[in-house]
Design a protein around this motif. Structure first.
Motif, PDB file in Angstrom:
ATOM      1  N   GLY A 156       1.020  -1.348  -0.036  1.00 41.70           N
ATOM      2  CA  GLY A 156      -0.003   0.028   0.228  1.00 41.70           C
ATOM      3  C   GLY A 156       1.108   1.261   0.059  1.00 41.70           C
ATOM      4  N   ASN A 157       0.276   2.468   0.227  1.00 35.70           N
ATOM      5  CA  ASN A 157       0.900   3.751   0.187  1.00 35.70           C
ATOM      6  C   ASN A 157       1.691   4.062   1.436  1.00 35.70           C
ATOM      7  N   GLU A 158       1.524   3.157   2.440  1.00 33.06           N
ATOM      8  CA  GLU A 158       1.810   3.573   3.760  1.00 33.06           C
ATOM      9  C   GLU A 158       3.465   3.372   4.085  1.00 33.06           C
ATOM     10  N   GLN A 159       4.099   4.241   4.620  1.00 28.56           N
ATOM     11  CA  GLN A 159       5.544   3.915   4.591  1.00 28.56           C
ATOM     12  C   GLN A 159       6.202   2.990   5.361  1.00 28.56           C
ATOM     13  N   PRO A 160       7.086   2.282   4.595  1.00 24.61           N
ATOM     14  CA  PRO A 160       7.402   0.861   5.661  1.00 24.61           C
ATOM     15  C   PRO A 160       8.452   1.444   6.683  1.00 24.61           C
ATOM     16  N   VAL A 161       8.836   0.400   7.497  1.00 26.08           N
ATOM     17  CA  VAL A 161       9.723   0.558   8.402  1.00 26.08           C
ATOM     18  C   VAL A 161      11.046   0.816   8.099  1.00 26.08           C
ATOM     19  N   PRO A 162      11.855   1.820   8.219  1.00 27.31           N
ATOM     20  CA  PRO A 162      13.331   1.836   7.969  1.00 27.31           C
ATOM     21  C   PRO A 162      13.887   0.644   8.087  1.00 27.31           C
ATOM     22  N   VAL A 163      14.950   0.216   6.936  1.00 24.57           N
ATOM     23  CA  VAL A 163      16.008  -0.822   7.333  1.00 24.57           C
ATOM     24  C   VAL A 163      16.792  -0.491   8.494  1.00 24.57           C
ATOM     25  N   SER A 164      16.910  -1.677   9.228  1.00 24.00           N
ATOM     26  CA  SER A 164      17.561  -1.649  10.614  1.00 24.00           C
ATOM     27  C   SER A 164      19.074  -1.277  10.293  1.00 24.00           C
ATOM     28  N   SER A 165      19.761  -0.989  11.291  1.00 23.37           N
ATOM     29  CA  SER A 165      21.353  -0.514  10.942  1.00 23.37           C
ATOM     30  C   SER A 165      22.113  -1.879  10.756  1.00 23.37           C
ATOM     31  N   PRO A 166      21.892  -3.074  11.450  1.00 23.65           N
ATOM     32  CA  PRO A 166      22.464  -4.453  11.189  1.00 23.65           C
ATOM     33  C   PRO A 166      22.116  -4.762   9.988  1.00 23.65           C
ATOM     34  N   ALA A 167      21.024  -4.523   9.380  1.00 26.62           N
ATOM     35  CA  ALA A 167      20.684  -5.003   8.292  1.00 26.62           C
ATOM     36  C   ALA A 167      21.402  -4.371   7.156  1.00 26.62           C
ATOM     37  N   LEU A 168      21.698  -3.088   7.121  1.00 28.18           N
ATOM     38  CA  LEU A 168      22.509  -2.065   6.396  1.00 28.18           C
ATOM     39  C   LEU A 168      23.760  -2.619   6.381  1.00 28.18           C
ATOM     40  N   ILE A 169      24.499  -3.039   7.275  1.00 30.95           N
ATOM     41  CA  ILE A 169      25.763  -3.714   7.429  1.00 30.95           C
ATOM     42  C   ILE A 169      25.806  -4.747   6.710  1.00 30.95           C
ATOM     43  N   LEU A 170      24.806  -5.892   6.906  1.00 27.02           N
ATOM     44  CA  LEU A 170      24.854  -7.054   6.593  1.00 27.02           C
ATOM     45  C   LEU A 170      24.844  -6.844   4.955  1.00 27.02           C
ATOM     46  N   GLY A 171      23.782  -6.280   4.536  1.00 26.15           N
ATOM     47  CA  GLY A 171      23.655  -6.117   3.261  1.00 26.15           C
ATOM     48  C   GLY A 171      25.063  -5.599   2.360  1.00 26.15           C
ATOM     49  N   ALA A 172      25.559  -4.726   2.849  1.00 25.96           N
ATOM     50  CA  ALA A 172      26.864  -3.879   2.402  1.00 25.96           C
ATOM     51  C   ALA A 172      28.006  -5.128   2.440  1.00 25.96           C
ATOM     52  N   ALA A 173      28.069  -6.127   3.523  1.00 28.85           N
ATOM     53  CA  ALA A 173      28.839  -7.272   3.425  1.00 28.85           C
ATOM     54  C   ALA A 173      28.631  -8.297   2.215  1.00 28.85           C
ATOM     55  N   ASP A 174      27.275  -8.346   2.089  1.00 31.57           N
ATOM     56  CA  ASP A 174      26.562  -9.167   1.048  1.00 31.57           C
ATOM     57  C   ASP A 174      27.159  -8.589  -0.283  1.00 31.57           C
ATOM     58  N   PHE A 175      26.808  -7.505  -0.505  1.00 31.16           N
ATOM     59  CA  PHE A 175      27.207  -6.826  -1.754  1.00 31.16           C
ATOM     60  C   PHE A 175      28.560  -7.070  -2.191  1.00 31.16           C
ATOM     61  N   VAL A 176      29.461  -6.906  -1.288  1.00 38.58           N
ATOM     62  CA  VAL A 176      31.083  -7.096  -1.703  1.00 38.58           C
ATOM     63  C   VAL A 176      31.437  -8.273  -1.757  1.00 38.58           C
ATOM     64  N   CYS A 177      30.941  -9.152  -1.010  1.00 36.78           N
ATOM     65  CA  CYS A 177      31.365 -10.888  -0.833  1.00 36.78           C
ATOM     66  C   CYS A 177      30.516 -11.648  -1.705  1.00 36.78           C
ATOM     67  N   VAL A 178      29.513 -11.296  -2.076  1.00 39.57           N
ATOM     68  CA  VAL A 178      28.391 -12.119  -2.824  1.00 39.57           C
ATOM     69  C   VAL A 178      28.081 -11.739  -4.314  1.00 39.57           C
ATOM     70  N   ASP A 179      27.573 -10.514  -4.164  1.00 37.41           N
ATOM     71  CA  ASP A 179      26.911  -9.790  -5.397  1.00 37.41           C
ATOM     72  C   ASP A 179      27.939  -9.488  -6.393  1.00 37.41           C
ATOM     73  N   ILE A 180      29.132  -8.730  -6.053  1.00 29.32           N
ATOM     74  CA  ILE A 180      30.243  -8.336  -6.694  1.00 29.32           C
ATOM     75  C   ILE A 180      30.771  -9.588  -7.697  1.00 29.32           C
ATOM     76  N   PRO A 181      31.366 -10.482  -6.921  1.00 35.73           N
ATOM     77  CA  PRO A 181      31.915 -11.520  -7.588  1.00 35.73           C
ATOM     78  C   PRO A 181      30.830 -12.353  -8.229  1.00 35.73           C
ATOM     79  N   GLY A 182      29.726 -12.530  -7.789  1.00 33.09           N
ATOM     80  CA  GLY A 182      28.722 -13.263  -8.493  1.00 33.09           C
ATOM     81  C   GLY A 182      28.438 -12.672  -9.793  1.00 33.09           C
ATOM     82  N   THR A 183      28.237 -11.266  -9.724  1.00 30.47           N
ATOM     83  CA  THR A 183      28.019 -10.398 -11.095  1.00 30.47           C
ATOM     84  C   THR A 183      29.053 -10.620 -12.157  1.00 30.47           C
ATOM     85  N   ILE A 184      30.400 -10.735 -11.582  1.00 30.35           N
ATOM     86  CA  ILE A 184      31.484 -10.902 -12.718  1.00 30.35           C
ATOM     87  C   ILE A 184      31.436 -12.324 -13.160  1.00 30.35           C
TER      88      ILE A 184
END
Length: 206
Positions: A156-184
């Protein structure tokens, strides 16, 4: 390093590494796993109500979690690039949204026919019109029309709860360790996959 600094690094790396038409994006699911969105679901078993001169369509209000396909590929996965929503559990509520008289009349006709996707599109035109209570004196109407299509679930149009700080950090680690090499690796494999996919689609079409 601050979260803001992480975001800047991710942005720069994204433009530098993920400039192709295909890339991995599991980091988005890592971040989305920490929050829910308020959304709605309609199925072929529709509830229709009338109060005064206004018709209301009933839907189920749910807490949803957003999911992204692990690989975004505009060349070989054209039909599988859009994110989708699934129920995340928790309490569900009956919610009501005004619909046009013409749509309500079609729903009440024995020879009526409507697609759930059409109903969803009408409901999304006014996302702020949902209510969890019907006006006093409302009555239920019988849906006689043929309703086709798979159940429709959307945020719906309701604002979702912001992403938590731990999830932002884990997401950054996943991006570097999984998504970048996986994309290549994925882009390196495209020249080998292309002939196989081409022949598979050719034989399937035949």
């Amino acid at each position: 390093m601050t979260i803001s600094g992480i975001k800047h690094i991710l942005l720069i790396t994204s433009f530098a590494i993920l400039s192709s038409c295909a890339y991995m994006q599991t980091n988005k699911n890592v971040r989305e796993n920490s929050r829910t969105h308020t959304g709605y679901q309609i199925t072929s078993t529709l509830g229709l109500h009338k109060a005064g001169g206004t018709y209301y369509l009933e839907a189920e209000q749910q807490q949803l979690r957003k999911h992204y396909p692990a690989i975004y590929d505009t060349a070989f996965l054209k039909q599988h690039n859009k994110p989708w929503f699934e129920q995340a559990g928790g309490e569900t509520l009956s919610s009501y949204h005004p619909i046009s008289n013409s749509t309500a009349e079609i729903l009440q006709r024995k020879d009526g026919y409507i697609e759930l996707s059409t109903l969803k599109a009408e409901l999304e035109e006014n996302p702020d019109s949902w209510t969890t209570t019907l006006p006093a004196g409302s009555r239920s109407c019988i849906v006689k029309a043929e309703v086709k299509g798979e159940s429709e679930t959307w945020a719906g149009n309701e604002q979702p709860v912001p992403v938590s700080s731990p999830a932002l950090i884990l997401g950054a680690a996943d991006f570097v360790c999984v998504d970048i090499p996986g994309t290549i690796l994925y882009n390196a494999a495209i020249p080998f996959m292309a002939p196989i996919i081409f022949f598979y689609e050719f034989l399937t079409e035949e």
